[in-house]
Design a protein around this motif. Structure first.
Motif, PDB file in Angstrom:
ATOM      1  N   SER A  95      -6.779  -2.582  -3.911  1.00  0.00           N
ATOM      2  CA  SER A  95      -5.557  -1.796  -3.802  1.00  0.00           C
ATOM      3  C   SER A  95      -5.332  -0.977  -5.070  1.00  0.00           C
ATOM      4  N   ALA A  96      -5.686  -1.525  -6.228  1.00  0.00           N
ATOM      5  CA  ALA A  96      -5.497  -0.758  -7.463  1.00  0.00           C
ATOM      6  C   ALA A  96      -6.353   0.499  -7.456  1.00  0.00           C
ATOM      7  N   PHE A  97      -7.566   0.381  -6.983  1.00  0.00           N
ATOM      8  CA  PHE A  97      -8.446   1.553  -6.944  1.00  0.00           C
ATOM      9  C   PHE A  97      -7.924   2.582  -5.956  1.00  0.00           C
ATOM     10  N   GLN A  98      -7.423   2.082  -4.801  1.00  0.00           N
ATOM     11  CA  GLN A  98      -6.839   3.004  -3.830  1.00  0.00           C
ATOM     12  C   GLN A  98      -5.631   3.724  -4.428  1.00  0.00           C
ATOM     13  N   PHE A  99      -4.864   2.950  -5.164  1.00  0.00           N
ATOM     14  CA  PHE A  99      -3.679   3.554  -5.785  1.00  0.00           C
ATOM     15  C   PHE A  99      -4.096   4.655  -6.747  1.00  0.00           C
ATOM     16  N   GLN A 100      -5.142   4.398  -7.497  1.00  0.00           N
ATOM     17  CA  GLN A 100      -5.597   5.424  -8.445  1.00  0.00           C
ATOM     18  C   GLN A 100      -6.127   6.633  -7.711  1.00  0.00           C
ATOM     19  N   CYS A 101      -6.842   6.386  -6.611  1.00  0.00           N
ATOM     20  CA  CYS A 101      -7.357   7.530  -5.855  1.00  0.00           C
ATOM     21  C   CYS A 101      -6.224   8.359  -5.270  1.00  0.00           C
ATOM     22  N   HIS A 102      -5.264   7.687  -4.714  1.00  0.00           N
ATOM     23  CA  HIS A 102      -4.130   8.427  -4.167  1.00  0.00           C
ATOM     24  C   HIS A 102      -3.401   9.197  -5.264  1.00  0.00           C
ATOM     25  N   PHE A 103      -3.279   8.546  -6.396  1.00  0.00           N
ATOM     26  CA  PHE A 103      -2.588   9.197  -7.513  1.00  0.00           C
ATOM     27  C   PHE A 103      -3.309  10.475  -7.908  1.00  0.00           C
ATOM     28  N   VAL A 104      -4.625  10.381  -7.965  1.00  0.00           N
ATOM     29  CA  VAL A 104      -5.394  11.563  -8.364  1.00  0.00           C
ATOM     30  C   VAL A 104      -5.280  12.642  -7.304  1.00  0.00           C
ATOM     31  N   LEU A 105      -5.359  12.232  -6.037  1.00  0.00           N
ATOM     32  CA  LEU A 105      -5.283  13.235  -4.970  1.00  0.00           C
ATOM     33  C   LEU A 105      -3.919  13.917  -4.949  1.00  0.00           C
ATOM     34  N   ILE A 106      -2.893  13.134  -5.081  1.00  0.00           N
ATOM     35  CA  ILE A 106      -1.555  13.718  -5.079  1.00  0.00           C
ATOM     36  C   ILE A 106      -1.366  14.633  -6.278  1.00  0.00           C
ATOM     37  N   PHE A 107      -1.891  14.205  -7.394  1.00  0.00           N
ATOM     38  CA  PHE A 107      -1.757  15.023  -8.600  1.00  0.00           C
ATOM     39  C   PHE A 107      -2.475  16.358  -8.426  1.00  0.00           C
ATOM     40  N   LEU A 108      -3.672  16.304  -7.844  1.00  0.00           N
ATOM     41  CA  LEU A 108      -4.414  17.551  -7.635  1.00  0.00           C
ATOM     42  C   LEU A 108      -3.698  18.448  -6.635  1.00  0.00           C
ATOM     43  N   ALA A 109      -3.154  17.857  -5.590  1.00  0.00           N
ATOM     44  CA  ALA A 109      -2.439  18.651  -4.591  1.00  0.00           C
ATOM     45  C   ALA A 109      -1.186  19.254  -5.195  1.00  0.00           C
ATOM     46  N   MET A 123       0.827  -1.201   0.000  1.00  0.00           N
ATOM     47  CA  MET A 123       0.000   0.000   0.000  1.00  0.00           C
ATOM     48  C   MET A 123       0.861   1.252   0.000  1.00  0.00           C
ATOM     49  N   LYS A 124       1.852   1.149   0.901  1.00  0.00           N
ATOM     50  CA  LYS A 124       2.687   2.354   0.989  1.00  0.00           C
ATOM     51  C   LYS A 124       3.587   2.485  -0.220  1.00  0.00           C
ATOM     52  N   ILE A 125       3.976   1.346  -0.760  1.00  0.00           N
ATOM     53  CA  ILE A 125       4.911   1.401  -1.882  1.00  0.00           C
ATOM     54  C   ILE A 125       4.263   2.080  -3.094  1.00  0.00           C
ATOM     55  N   PRO A 126       3.046   1.734  -3.497  1.00  0.00           N
ATOM     56  CA  PRO A 126       2.447   2.449  -4.643  1.00  0.00           C
ATOM     57  C   PRO A 126       2.299   3.930  -4.375  1.00  0.00           C
ATOM     58  N   LEU A 127       2.035   4.261  -3.119  1.00  0.00           N
ATOM     59  CA  LEU A 127       1.893   5.685  -2.788  1.00  0.00           C
ATOM     60  C   LEU A 127       3.199   6.416  -2.975  1.00  0.00           C
ATOM     61  N   LEU A 128       4.238   5.781  -2.490  1.00  0.00           N
ATOM     62  CA  LEU A 128       5.542   6.412  -2.634  1.00  0.00           C
ATOM     63  C   LEU A 128       5.947   6.494  -4.097  1.00  0.00           C
ATOM     64  N   VAL A 129       5.646   5.431  -4.832  1.00  0.00           N
ATOM     65  CA  VAL A 129       6.020   5.445  -6.254  1.00  0.00           C
ATOM     66  C   VAL A 129       5.273   6.546  -6.983  1.00  0.00           C
ATOM     67  N   SER A 130       3.988   6.672  -6.722  1.00  0.00           N
ATOM     68  CA  SER A 130       3.213   7.709  -7.425  1.00  0.00           C
ATOM     69  C   SER A 130       3.688   9.097  -7.030  1.00  0.00           C
ATOM     70  N   THR A 131       4.033   9.260  -5.771  1.00  0.00           N
ATOM     71  CA  THR A 131       4.560  10.557  -5.333  1.00  0.00           C
ATOM     72  C   THR A 131       5.869  10.871  -6.024  1.00  0.00           C
ATOM     73  N   GLY A 132       6.717   9.856  -6.099  1.00  0.00           N
ATOM     74  CA  GLY A 132       7.993  10.070  -6.775  1.00  0.00           C
ATOM     75  C   GLY A 132       7.798  10.399  -8.228  1.00  0.00           C
ATOM     76  N   ILE A 133       6.859   9.731  -8.867  1.00  0.00           N
ATOM     77  CA  ILE A 133       6.622  10.023 -10.291  1.00  0.00           C
ATOM     78  C   ILE A 133       6.144  11.461 -10.476  1.00  0.00           C
ATOM     79  N   LEU A 134       5.263  11.901  -9.607  1.00  0.00           N
ATOM     80  CA  LEU A 134       4.750  13.280  -9.730  1.00  0.00           C
ATOM     81  C   LEU A 134       5.844  14.299  -9.514  1.00  0.00           C
ATOM     82  N   LEU A 135       6.672  14.053  -8.516  1.00  0.00           N
ATOM     83  CA  LEU A 135       7.746  15.004  -8.243  1.00  0.00           C
ATOM     84  C   LEU A 135       8.720  15.088  -9.406  1.00  0.00           C
ATOM     85  N   VAL A 136       9.054  13.954  -9.953  1.00  0.00           N
ATOM     86  CA  VAL A 136       9.984  13.960 -11.085  1.00  0.00           C
ATOM     87  C   VAL A 136       9.361  14.645 -12.284  1.00  0.00           C
ATOM     88  N   ALA A 137       8.080  14.439 -12.475  1.00  0.00           N
ATOM     89  CA  ALA A 137       7.430  15.006 -13.656  1.00  0.00           C
ATOM     90  C   ALA A 137       7.257  16.506 -13.544  1.00  0.00           C
TER      91      ALA A 137
END
Lengths: 176, 322
Positions: free
Chosen positions: B3-17, A1-15
């Motif tokens: 987990s995939a849906f959560q990942f997408q939600c987090h991705f969207v939230l982080i992107f918006l922030a 759970m935490k790993i995808p979050l960190l990965v997505s955060t890292g991708i956004l920061l790099v982008a």
């Protein structure tokens, strides 16, 4: 759970972080030094342009003008006439400064006119000097409209050249 | 929640922030297409502005139409010198003394005049300028330590100087400031277009063109034209508080020029006149009760027009130069 979050955060920061390679505005020291030398070159270019533009001024003959400082009510002792015989010895390549310099030199050979009595005031005190200066009539310049237009056109050409230089410099900066 | 849906939600939230902060960079990029200076870093802006101070030496008789720093150094006694300054119609001239090395006690002169004066004729004329003639001269030798920055009242100014000692001279910096309602103007070019507006001001304004020109007035609005005429138009403009007059002459002073035409009624359209004089002036007289406006175009009369002029020529007054 935490790993995808960190990965997505890292991708956004790099982008989204601006990268050094993406900056189009960096300038090498050599380029900056070259830019500093441009004003000298520009002035040389300007002088060449002025020399080219002064040809019509030297070729026009028969102009008459005189400079007079001081009492406007007094008629000038003499006037300077830029006749063909006096200007024929000037080289066609002479710049505008030479033209005006020669004209002013001829004018200065004329007897200096009295400005009220400033020569008498020189030997007196400072307060008297100022009083005599304030009593002097308004200073004016006797110049024909033709010469006025000539210097006006030279100023206009200088302004256009300066604007072109600024635009060129800006495009060089923006283009990097 | 998968987990995939959560990942997408987090991705969207982080992107918006993240977009709240970082997309300002992208916005700047978009704006920079129209305003490239916004793309420049502070260092480059500083370098660009520092390198753009124009400098050159002055001649004894010179004219300047750009900002910059100008130096005159006498290589020999220079007794009759002047520098003319001219800007765009909507600009004022500011002259700052950076360095002055003259011998006031020895008869050197350094004076700034608010306007142009040629052969004793001033522009603007004494009738159109807010200051008396004596106050239009600022003598460095009298007020050098007090007034080192002088601003003109219109788009032209000049400096007179006389330097006896070789090596002496001065340095001035010329800057231009905006003038919202230009009143007295000398045109830099023999052709152009201008709109003169006098908004509720009791003043007279002149636009001078030191060339023989064809002038076309396309729009004239004088505030008193809202009712019945009490006077016939053929009665002229005598007694009118608001009118426009065209003047022609061989000197610089509009008050010494010859009236060629006067207009005291508003109109939309074009009224054209060829004026073969060395100096053409359009002068608007305003009472201050109304907002008066005139729009006109002008271009230089060519040689053929000057020689073959038949209509609207004032041969007995003007002697146009070639």
């Amino acid at each position: 759970m935490k790993i995808p979050l960190l990965v997505s955060t890292g991708i956004l920061l790099v982008a989204l972080l601006p990268c050094q390679e993406c900056r189009a505005l960096s300038k090498s020291p050599a380029a900056a030094h070259g830019a500093l030398r441009q004003p000298d070159f520009f002035q040389q270019q300007q002088q060449q342009q002025q020399q080219q533009q002064t040809l019509p001024v030297l070729l026009r003959m028969g102009e008459e003008y005189f400079l007079r400082l001081g009492n406007l009510n007094k008629r000038p002792v003499g006037s300077f006439s830029a006749s063909s015989s006096s200007t024929s010895h000037l080289q066609p390549e002479a710049s505008a400064s030479n033209f005006f310099g020669a004209a002013v030199q001829q004018l200065q050979q004329l007897p200096e006119r009295s400005l009220g009595s400033p020569e008498e005031g020189e030997t007196e005190g400072e307060a008297v000097e100022r009083e005599k200066r304030s009593e002097e009539p308004p200073i004016s310049l006797d110049l024909t409209f033709h010469l006025l237009r000539e210097v006006l056109e030279m100023a206009r050409a200088e302004q256009l050249a300066q604007q072109a230089h600024s635009n060129r410099k800006l495009m060089e900066i923006i283009g990097k | 929640m998968p987990s995939a849906f959560q990942f997408q939600c987090h991705f969207v939230l982080i992107f918006l922030a993240a977009s709240k902060g970082e997309t300002r960079y992208l916005e700047v990029r978009d704006v920079g297409e129209d305003e490239p200076f916004l793309l420049l870093s502070e260092d480059l802006k500083r370098e660009l502005s520092a390198g753009q101070i124009y400098r050159r030496s002055l001649r004894c008789i010179d004219m300047l139409s750009i900002e910059g720093q100008f130096t005159f150094t006498a290589d020999q006694p220079q007794l009759h010198c002047a520098t003319f300054f001219i800007g765009e119609p909507e600009e004022l001239i500011t002259i700052n003394y950076n360095f002055v090395n003259i011998d006031c006690q020895g008869g050197d002169i350094l004076k700034v005049f608010d306007g142009w004066i040629l052969k004793g004729e001033k522009f603007p004329s004494s009738l159109d300028h807010p200051l008396p003639t004596s106050q239009r001269y600022v003598d460095f030798c009298e007020s050098g330590n007090i007034q080192r920055s002088i601003r003109s009242s219109q788009n032209v100014a000049m400096i007179f100087f006389r330097i006896h000692q070789p090596g002496n001279g001065f340095t001035v910096t010329v800057k231009k400031n905006a003038n919202l309602f230009p009143c007295n103007v000398i045109s830099q070019t023999p052709s152009g277009r201008f709109t003169m507006v006098i908004p509720h001001q009791h003043r007279n304004c002149s636009f001078s063109i030191i060339y023989p020109v064809v002038i076309k007035i396309s729009d004239l609005i004088l505030g008193h034209l809202n009712g019945l005429f009490l006077k016939k138009p053929s009665a002229g403009c005598a007694g009118m508080g608001d009118f426009v007059e065209l003047l022609g002459g061989t000197g610089l002073d509009p008050s010494k020029m010859f009236p060629l035409a006067d207009l005291c009624h508003s109109f939309h359209g074009s009224a054209q006149m060829k004026i073969g004089c060395d100096n053409t002036v359009l002068r608007m007289v305003s009472s201050g009760k109304y907002i008066n406006r005139v729009t006109f175009e002008y271009h230089q009369l060519d040689l053929q027009e000057t020689e073959n002029r038949k209509e609207n020529s004032i041969e007995e007054f003007c002697f146009p130069s070639i």
